[in-house]
Design a protein around this motif. Structure first.
Motif, short mmCIF file in Angstrom:
data_model
loop_
_atom_site.label_atom_id
_atom_site.label_comp_id
_atom_site.label_asym_id
_atom_site.label_seq_id
_atom_site.Cartn_x
_atom_site.Cartn_y
_atom_site.Cartn_z
N GLN A 1 0.83 -1.21 0.00
CA GLN A 1 0.00 0.00 0.00
C GLN A 1 0.86 1.26 0.00
N LEU A 2 1.90 1.27 0.82
CA LEU A 2 2.78 2.43 0.89
C LEU A 2 3.52 2.64 -0.43
N GLU A 3 3.94 1.49 -1.06
CA GLU A 3 4.63 1.61 -2.36
C GLU A 3 3.70 2.22 -3.41
N LEU A 4 2.38 1.79 -3.44
CA LEU A 4 1.41 2.35 -4.39
C LEU A 4 1.19 3.84 -4.14
N GLU A 5 1.05 4.21 -2.86
CA GLU A 5 0.87 5.62 -2.52
C GLU A 5 2.07 6.44 -2.94
N LEU A 6 3.27 5.86 -2.74
CA LEU A 6 4.50 6.56 -3.13
C LEU A 6 4.55 6.76 -4.64
N ASN B 1 1.92 6.93 -6.71
CA ASN B 1 0.91 7.93 -7.04
C ASN B 1 1.43 9.34 -6.80
N ILE B 2 2.08 9.53 -5.64
CA ILE B 2 2.64 10.86 -5.32
C ILE B 2 3.69 11.25 -6.34
N ARG B 3 4.57 10.25 -6.69
CA ARG B 3 5.63 10.54 -7.66
C ARG B 3 5.04 10.93 -9.02
N ASN B 4 4.00 10.17 -9.48
CA ASN B 4 3.37 10.47 -10.78
C ASN B 4 2.70 11.85 -10.78
N MET B 5 2.02 12.15 -9.66
CA MET B 5 1.36 13.46 -9.56
C MET B 5 2.38 14.59 -9.62
#
Length: 479
Positions: free
Chosen positions: A460-465, A467-471
């Motif tokens: 979950q943390l990797e996915l959130e990371l 998403n933040i990077r892509n944004m």
């Protein structure tokens, strides 16, 4: 040695052994049939304790020393151990406190009421776990209150501070089973004999081996310090398998001072030394004889006196402390002999024949009493002090006001020398083994669930990371 003529004058030349009348013996006791080389007997001025044969676990009886005669088959026992009891020792400073060790790898401290036992005693004052295998020997420190030594089949000696209920030192210098432990008078040195055929003199607080002997002509079984003489005496076997004794200088164990062959019997020789009279008693396991000698610092060092003979073989012998002897009868030593086949405990008094009925000061010098010279903390801090002496003329029946207080222990591991001693304590019963197994299975399941949850959390943390990077990248391009 016994046939040599005696020319040397000695006040103990005519000491003789006197067996108590049948009405002053203890009968009907199911003495243990265990083949372990211990005495299975401990005695003080109040009580006599005998290890008994019992099914399931281990037990011993505690009988007031004045309660002679036949013992009831249902007499109350001390029966808290899960395995056979291998050794018992009374606290030298508290007549109601006794320590026991067992095949269940534990050492236990028991408190016996002044009136004796009215029912089975199953709850000990302290349970001490630290050995990973059965415990075969225990010894109280001779001058310090609350310090107990235990030797196990894990080749280790643990020093227990009973004021905190924890081990404070582990002596780990032996390569095989420890057969015997003996202290010098002030308790600053410990001598041990071991199955690896070596004799060692150890500084107990540091665990440092000061002297070591590996003498090929004399296989050591038992060792005893000879008071303040700076001598050690060992019993053992010669290269021709004859029973033998050897005298050693405690500061130089390269060669024995003298060796003497005793006889060709096979039973173990138990040595007992009386520092007040400088007399040595040798009792053979499995035979009925007790030889006694006088020890001197000059040649011939060992002076044979006499031999007590009995047709009944002895399994072990308890020794009455000095303050429990009959000084009016000129009694200088008293054994309690275990005769297994008859279930009999037979007191044997060693008496100096004197016509006068007055107190004999020359055979009763000041002797170690019932008061400790040091506290446990004082001894552990490095202080050495000789025993507190008492006169048997006036003070031998003085009541002891020392009170034993058991510490309140938390369930935690005892860490000595950086090692958690309770980590490797084996389960004592099949039920405990099953409980431990199911506990471990439950712990494994819990850890697996925890690991799975952490893996999910990491994803979950990797996915959130991501998403933040892509944004962040999208915002840069749009800007």
């Amino acid at each position: 040695m016994s046939w040599r003529p005696t020319y040397r004058s000695s006040k103990f030349r005519n000491v003789y052994g006197k067996v108590a009348n049948r009405e002053h013996c203890f009968e009907g006791i199911p003495i243990t049939k265990n083949v372990h080389d211990n005495h299975f007997c401990a005695v003080n001025a109040k009580f006599l304790a005998i290890v008994t044969e019992s099914a399931g676990g281990g037990s011993f009886v505690v009988i007031p020393v004045t309660q002679f005669g036949r013992i009831d088959p249902h007499y109350p026992k001390v029966c808290g151990h899960q395995g056979k009891v291998l050794d018992i020792k009374w606290n030298p400073f508290h007549d109601n406190i006794i320590a026991s060790c067992s095949e269940d790898s534990s050492v236990r401290i028991w408190e016996v009421p002044d009136s004796g036992l009215r029912r089975n005693l199953t709850e000990s004052v302290l349970e001490l776990y630290g050995h990973s295998r059965r415990v075969g020997l225990i010894e109280w420190h001779p001058t310090t209150s609350g310090i107990l030594f235990s030797a196990g089949y894990d080749y280790k000696i643990l020093i227990w501070n009973l004021e905190i209920g924890e081990p404070v030192k582990m002596i780990d210098c032996h390569t095989d089973v420890i057969l015997c432990m003996s202290f010098n008078t002030e308790g600053s040195l410990l001598a041990t004999s071991c199955k690896d055929k070596k004799l060692r003199v150890i500084e107990p607080r540091s665990g440092k081996v000061l002297q070591e002997a590996n003498f090929k002509n004399h296989k050591v079984n038992r060792v005893v310090f000879l008071g303040n003489m700076k001598r050690l005496l060992t019993t053992g076997v010669s290269r021709w398998n004859t029973r033998q004794i050897a005298l050693w200088d405690q500061e130089d164990l390269s060669m024995p001072i003298i060796e003497e062959e005793i006889d060709g019997l096979s039973g173990l020789l138990f040595p007992f030394y009386d520092a007040d009279t400088h007399m040595l008693y040798l009792a053979g396991k499995g035979d009925g004889n007790i030889r006694y000698y006088e020890i001197t610092l000059e040649k011939p060092y060992l002076q044979y006196l006499m031999e007590f003979r009995s047709p009944a073989p002895q399994k072990g012998l308890g020794v009455m402390p000095k303050h429990g002897l009959d000084v009016g009868a000129c009694e200088v030593f008293r054994f309690y002999k275990l005769v297994t086949l008859k279930g009999l405990i037979e007191p044997i008094s060693m008496i100096v024949p004197r016509r006068s009925e007055t107190y004999q000061e020359d055979i009763y010098p000041m002797t170690p009493g019932t008061e400790p010279a040091l506290s446990a903390d004082e001894w552990l801090s490095g202080i050495n002090r000789g025993p507190v002496l008492m006169s048997l003329k006036e003070g031998y029946n003085r009541p002891n006001k020392l009170v034993f207080k058991a510490p309140v222990k938390e369930k935690k591991g005892g860490v000595v020398n950086g090692i958690d001693l309770l980590e490797n304590v084996p389960p004592r019963t099949e039920n405990e083994l099953l409980r431990m197994f199911f506990r471990q299975q439950e712990e494994l399941r819990r850890l697996k669930d925890e690991l799975t949850q952490k893996d999910i959390k990491i994803r979950q943390l990797e996915l959130e990371l991501n998403n933040i990077r892509n944004m962040t990248i999208g915002q840069i391009y749009r800007g």
